[in-house]
Every structure is written in structure tokens, then in C-alpha cells.
Scaffold this motif. Structure first.
Motif, PDB file in Angstrom:
ATOM      1  N   GLU A   1       0.829  -1.218   0.000  1.00 33.11           N
ATOM      2  CA  GLU A   1       0.000   0.000   0.000  1.00 33.11           C
ATOM      3  C   GLU A   1       0.858   1.261   0.000  1.00 33.11           C
ATOM      4  O   GLU A   1       0.529   2.242  -0.652  1.00 33.11           O
ATOM      5  N   SER A   2       1.975   1.235   0.714  1.00 38.80           N
ATOM      6  CA  SER A   2       2.822   2.422   0.800  1.00 38.80           C
ATOM      7  C   SER A   2       3.556   2.712  -0.509  1.00 38.80           C
ATOM      8  O   SER A   2       3.943   3.849  -0.760  1.00 38.80           O
ATOM      9  N   SER A   3       3.748   1.704  -1.355  1.00 37.01           N
ATOM     10  CA  SER A   3       4.491   1.927  -2.599  1.00 37.01           C
ATOM     11  C   SER A   3       3.589   2.085  -3.824  1.00 37.01           C
ATOM     12  O   SER A   3       4.052   2.483  -4.892  1.00 37.01           O
ATOM     13  N   ILE A   4       2.310   1.766  -3.702  1.00 39.81           N
ATOM     14  CA  ILE A   4       1.396   1.858  -4.850  1.00 39.81           C
ATOM     15  C   ILE A   4       1.081   3.320  -5.126  1.00 39.81           C
ATOM     16  O   ILE A   4       0.652   4.067  -4.248  1.00 39.81           O
ATOM     17  N   THR A   5       1.319   3.731  -6.375  1.00 40.79           N
ATOM     18  CA  THR A   5       1.069   5.124  -6.771  1.00 40.79           C
ATOM     19  C   THR A   5      -0.309   5.311  -7.403  1.00 40.79           C
ATOM     20  O   THR A   5      -0.867   6.394  -7.349  1.00 40.79           O
ATOM     21  N   GLU A   6      -0.836   4.246  -8.026  1.00 39.72           N
ATOM     22  CA  GLU A   6      -2.181   4.334  -8.610  1.00 39.72           C
ATOM     23  C   GLU A   6      -2.680   2.935  -8.974  1.00 39.72           C
ATOM     24  O   GLU A   6      -1.896   1.993  -9.073  1.00 39.72           O
TER      25      GLU A   6
END
Length: 186
Positions: free
Chosen positions: A163-168
Motif C-alpha cells: 500500500e505504501s508503494s502503490i502510486t495508482e
């Protein structure tokens, strides 16, 4: 009158007519078989052969033909594995077909594209999705495969899809997919 020679002559004429009729039937069956062959069947005959797939957008993919279904083919290329929809293929070239490539190959798999994509989802395979013209639609890790769409999470290449690395998140209709590239080593 020489009955023996008359019957020999008539029998040889009949035999010649039967052989000609058999040749005509074989030729007609071959014409029918060739006229009803589908692209998936032709690709199946190339299983294990190296081919050049000329895709939309002037993209060329070179690799070994792997498993295929009615509407897709898997290709093992040097740097990645490709899942190519039949609709994205504009032309296929290969070296002169060998005797084995001319023989019928295995039947196309009954596995449909969504089921294959669900397998890639379980593997958490990072992928690049291109449309039918070669334009990059999305890149990342699939998170959901619906009946007629794929959801993909975009994140930096060197990070896992947390979740912390997902940009879109992107939703891509399956009908829009031309091919999917799965880089080796992910």
C-alpha cells in the motif's frame, strides 16, 4: 471375341476411374481442411518453433511459440515472456517450415484469457500491458481479474506492491489488451 481381354480392359478402365475419383476426393478434402483452418490451429502447428510476430504499432516480438488458446498465444522471448492476443498479430514470419512444423500441433488450450490472467495474478507477476496498437496502457502488478477487466497496481519497479508503494490503480478492459510483457527475473 476375346472375353478375357475385353474384361481386362473394362476392369482397368473402372480401376482408373476409381483412382481418379479417390484423388479428386482427397484433393477436395484437403481444400476444405485448409479453408476451415483457424489461426490458432496454425499457431499450434508452430509450437516450439521460433517465430517473428509482427504486432500493431510496428512492434516485432521474436521468440518460441508456447501454449496457446483460441484468442492468445504465449511466446518465450529472450528478455521476457509475452502473452499476445491474436487480434494484435498482424503477421507471423518464420524460417522455412520444417516437416514437423507442417504437421498438426496440439489443439489450442481450452483455458480462456481471464483464467490465464488469474494464474498470473496468483504468481504476483509484474507486467506491462500494451493495447492493440503498441501503446503502453499500464505497468505494475495485477490485483484483480474480473470477467472482462484487469486491475493493476502501479508501483516502483524495485519495490513490492505494498500500500505504501502503490502510486495508482488502473482498470484495463480485457478487450483493450493487445499483449502483455512479463519481464524475466520478477
Amino acid at each position: 471375341m476375346r472375353w478375357d481381354s475385353l474384361f481386362e480392359d473394362l476392369e482397368s478402365q473402372l480401376q482408373a476411374q476409381l483412382e481418379a475419383q479417390f484423388r479428386d476426393e482427397v484433393a477436395e478434402n484437403i481444400r476444405i481442411e485448409r479453408a476451415t483452418e483457424k489461426l490458432a490451429g496454425k499457431l499450434a502447428s508452430l509450437a516450439g518453433c521460433t517465430v517473428h510476430l509482427h504486432l500493431a504499432g510496428s512492434v516485432e516480438a521474436v521468440g518460441t511459440v508456447g501454449p496457446m488458446g483460441e484468442d492468445y498465444v504465449c511466446l518465450d522471448a529472450e528478455a521476457s515472456s509475452l502473452l499476445v492476443t491474436v487480434k494484435a498479430i498482424q503477421r507471423i514470419t518464420m524460417a522455412s517450415p520444417s516437416r514437423s512444423a507442417a504437421l498438426p500441433g496440439p489443439e489450442p488450450s481450452p483455458v480462456k484469457l481471464p483464467a490465464l490472467l488469474r494464474g498470473l495474478l496468483r504468481d504476483r507477476s509484474r507486467m506491462r500491458i500494451h493495447d492493440g496498437w503498441g501503446k503502453l496502457l499500464a505497468e505494475g502488478t495485477p490485483t484483480q481479474i474480473g470477467h472482462d477487466f484487469l486491475m493493476i497496481a502501479a508501483h516502483p519497479r524495485d519495490e513490492f506492491p505494498r500500500e505504501s508503494s502503490i502510486t495508482e490503480h488502473s482498470i484495463v478492459p480485457l478487450a483493450a489488451i493487445g499483449w502483455i510483457s512479463i519481464p524475466r527475473g520478477y
